[in-house]
Design a protein around this motif. Structure first.
Motif, PDB file in Angstrom:
ATOM      1  N   GLU A  91       7.334  40.930 -12.660  1.00  0.00           N
ATOM      2  CA  GLU A  91       8.374  40.244 -13.405  1.00  0.00           C
ATOM      3  C   GLU A  91       8.654  40.916 -14.768  1.00  0.00           C
ATOM      4  O   GLU A  91       9.439  40.243 -15.422  1.00  0.00           O
ATOM      5  N   GLN A  93       3.126  38.806 -13.034  1.00  0.00           N
ATOM      6  CA  GLN A  93       3.806  38.931 -14.282  1.00  0.00           C
ATOM      7  C   GLN A  93       4.082  40.398 -14.503  1.00  0.00           C
ATOM      8  O   GLN A  93       5.470  40.393 -15.168  1.00  0.00           O
ATOM      9  N   ILE A 129       6.472  40.593 -17.404  1.00  0.00           N
ATOM     10  CA  ILE A 129       5.744  39.827 -18.341  1.00  0.00           C
ATOM     11  C   ILE A 129       4.370  40.615 -18.621  1.00  0.00           C
ATOM     12  O   ILE A 129       3.573  40.666 -17.845  1.00  0.00           O
ATOM     13  N   ALA A 185       7.932  27.719 -13.982  1.00  0.00           N
ATOM     14  CA  ALA A 185       6.954  28.611 -14.703  1.00  0.00           C
ATOM     15  C   ALA A 185       5.634  28.342 -14.398  1.00  0.00           C
ATOM     16  O   ALA A 185       4.782  28.797 -14.966  1.00  0.00           O
ATOM     17  N   THR A 215      13.249  30.950 -22.228  1.00  0.00           N
ATOM     18  CA  THR A 215      13.201  32.577 -22.178  1.00  0.00           C
ATOM     19  C   THR A 215      11.891  32.810 -21.812  1.00  0.00           C
ATOM     20  O   THR A 215      10.993  32.025 -21.915  1.00  0.00           O
ATOM     21  N   MET A 216      11.648  34.244 -21.421  1.00  0.00           N
ATOM     22  CA  MET A 216      10.180  34.447 -21.251  1.00  0.00           C
ATOM     23  C   MET A 216       9.342  34.264 -22.590  1.00  0.00           C
ATOM     24  O   MET A 216       8.017  34.152 -22.301  1.00  0.00           O
ATOM     25  N   THR A 217       9.935  34.641 -23.607  1.00  0.00           N
ATOM     26  CA  THR A 217       9.072  34.452 -24.711  1.00  0.00           C
ATOM     27  C   THR A 217       8.635  32.620 -25.031  1.00  0.00           C
ATOM     28  O   THR A 217       7.423  32.535 -25.319  1.00  0.00           O
ATOM     29  N   ASP A 276       9.889  40.409 -26.853  1.00  0.00           N
ATOM     30  CA  ASP A 276       9.477  38.955 -26.380  1.00  0.00           C
ATOM     31  C   ASP A 276       7.860  38.985 -25.760  1.00  0.00           C
ATOM     32  O   ASP A 276       7.074  37.905 -26.269  1.00  0.00           O
ATOM     33  N   TRP A 277       7.323  39.794 -25.285  1.00  0.00           N
ATOM     34  CA  TRP A 277       6.043  39.833 -24.856  1.00  0.00           C
ATOM     35  C   TRP A 277       4.991  39.829 -25.696  1.00  0.00           C
ATOM     36  O   TRP A 277       3.945  39.933 -25.488  1.00  0.00           O
TER      37      TRP A 277
END
Length: 424
Positions: free
Chosen positions: A182, A179, A184, A376, A301-303, A277-278
């Motif tokens: 990436e 993460q 995250i 994911a 999305t990442m969210t 987002d995170w």
């Protein structure tokens, strides 16, 4: 007859003989013969006298002997009577001794029987006690064995859990590293004070069910909340909607039906300058809600991924929803050649085209969600495809025949989300 009676009879006979001899009279003028006869008779008389005397003496002797014998007989009789009395006494004593012996034997027999019964009873009680003790020992042994087995199982389970924890820690470490690679960011677990503060901020109340609608900005969260509450976007008390970012803080909306113990929360959209987002899950305090509705667009999305992962971490039910289905279907219809201004297109061809566009949209959306979840590394789950207009009609329970043709997952979503079936 006794000896004394015989002696008396003999003495009586001798005395009678002497009396006969003396009673005979003498004769006168005896001759020689007479003299001889007299002499002879005298001699005979003398002989008889001597014999009588001897008889008397013998009788006296016999009387003395008879007396002696009588005395001896009396003594013997007395001795015999004494002996009989002694024998009777001894017999009585023997009888008494026998009776006493029998009584003693009977008492001893009863005592022996009683003692034997006591011994048997003691033996029975001892056997029962021994059996109970053996059973108790067996139960203790079984309990110890069970505990040993449980302890072994617990040890094996602890070892397995420890191994799983080590593996999970390694996997978590690898996941965190992935993460981080990436971009995250990890979620920090809230403290008890954080939980209480988040509940205070959203007005959390026991006995109510708190739904939060989350997602990226512009995904239609406010419109979906209005439809779920059975209010239109223009009605008083509706969540504000618009093309710009209208929700900048968590907004609380009660259900339009006072009988429903539901509370709806419109959250600010993620992916804006105001909400990164995170940080979205922790910043919005999503860990205190009873259920989350995640609105998605064409791709995750990442969210969205962060919300789904953290919802699983906190054990919060999460529902994936793609709204604005009617808009997407119209866009597909246009791509497939539909022209709303074309008067030559009849209603049947338009309905056929709309059905084909809807089927394509639903199929493509479900496939897209499966691929996004798999990518994911999230477990597969259902996506609910809805439009706000049909959701409003389903919530109000006034779906018309025309509107029923546009229904996709609205009723299933209401049933699964609210735990009750809405009748068309």
């Amino acid at each position: 007859m006794g000896f004394f009676s015989v002696v008396c009879s003999i003495a009586t006979a001798v005395v009678g003989l002497l009396s006969n001899l003396r009673s005979k009279p003498a004769r006168n003028n005896p001759t020689h013969n007479d003299i001889e006869t007299a002499n002879r008779l005298q001699r005979e008389q003398q002989e008889r006298d001597r014999a009588a005397q001897a008889a008397r003496e013998e009788a006296a002797r016999l009387a003395r002997e008879a007396e002696i014998n009588a005395r001896r007989a009396r003594e013997a009789q007395a001795a015999m009577e004494a002996a009989q009395a002694e024998a009777e006494r001894m017999r009585r004593e023997a009888e008494e001794a026998r009776v006493a012996a029998e009584r003693a034997a009977e008492a001893e027999r009863h005592e022996a029987q009683r003692r034997e019964q006591e011994i048997r009873e003691e033996a029975r009680r001892a056997a029962e006690a021994a059996q109970q003790e053996a059973l108790r020992q067996q139960q203790l042994a079984e309990e110890e064995n069970r505990r040993a087995v449980e302890a072994q199982r617990a040890a094996e389970e602890a070892a397995r859990i420890a191994a799983n924890e080590v593996r999970a820690a390694l996997e978590a470490k690898a996941e965190v590293e992935r993460q981080l690679r990436e971009g995250i960011q990890p979620v920090v677990m809230p403290s008890a004070a954080d939980l209480e503060d988040a509940k205070r901020r959203i007005g959390y109340r026991d006995g109510l069910y708190h739904f939060a609608v989350a997602g990226i900005a512009g995904s239609g969260k406010s419109s979906l909340i209005n439809a779920l509450r059975g209010v239109r976007n223009r009605d008083a008390g509706a969540a504000a909607t618009g093309i710009t970012e209208t929700t900048l803080r968590v907004t609380r909306f009660p259900d339009s039906d006072p009988e429903n113990p539901f509370v709806w929360y419109d959250l600010p959209g993620a992916g804006t300058l105001q909400v990164r987002d995170w940080q979205y899950f922790n910043e919005q305090g999503l860990y205190v809600f009873d259920a989350l509705v995640v609105l998605i667009d064409n791709r995750f999305t990442m969210t969205d991924v962060a919300i789904l992962r953290n919802a699983r971490l906190f054990g919060i039910p999460c529902y994936i929803v793609r709204s604005k289905a009617d808009s997407h279907v119209r866009n597909l219809m246009k791509e497939m050649g539909y022209e709303s201004d074309d008067e030559e297109q009849d209603a049947r061809s338009r309905a056929t085209l709309e059905y084909a566009a809807r089927e394509h949209f639903v199929s493509a959306t479900r496939q897209n969600v499966r691929e996004n979840l798999r990518s994911a590394e999230l477990p597969e789950q259902r996506v609910y495809i809805v439009s706000n207009s049909t959701m409003f009609s389903a919530t109000k329970g006034n779906v018309t025949t025309k509107m029923a043709k546009k229904i996709i997952d609205e009723f299933e979503f209401l049933r699964d989300l609210l735990g009750r079936r809405i009748q068309a």
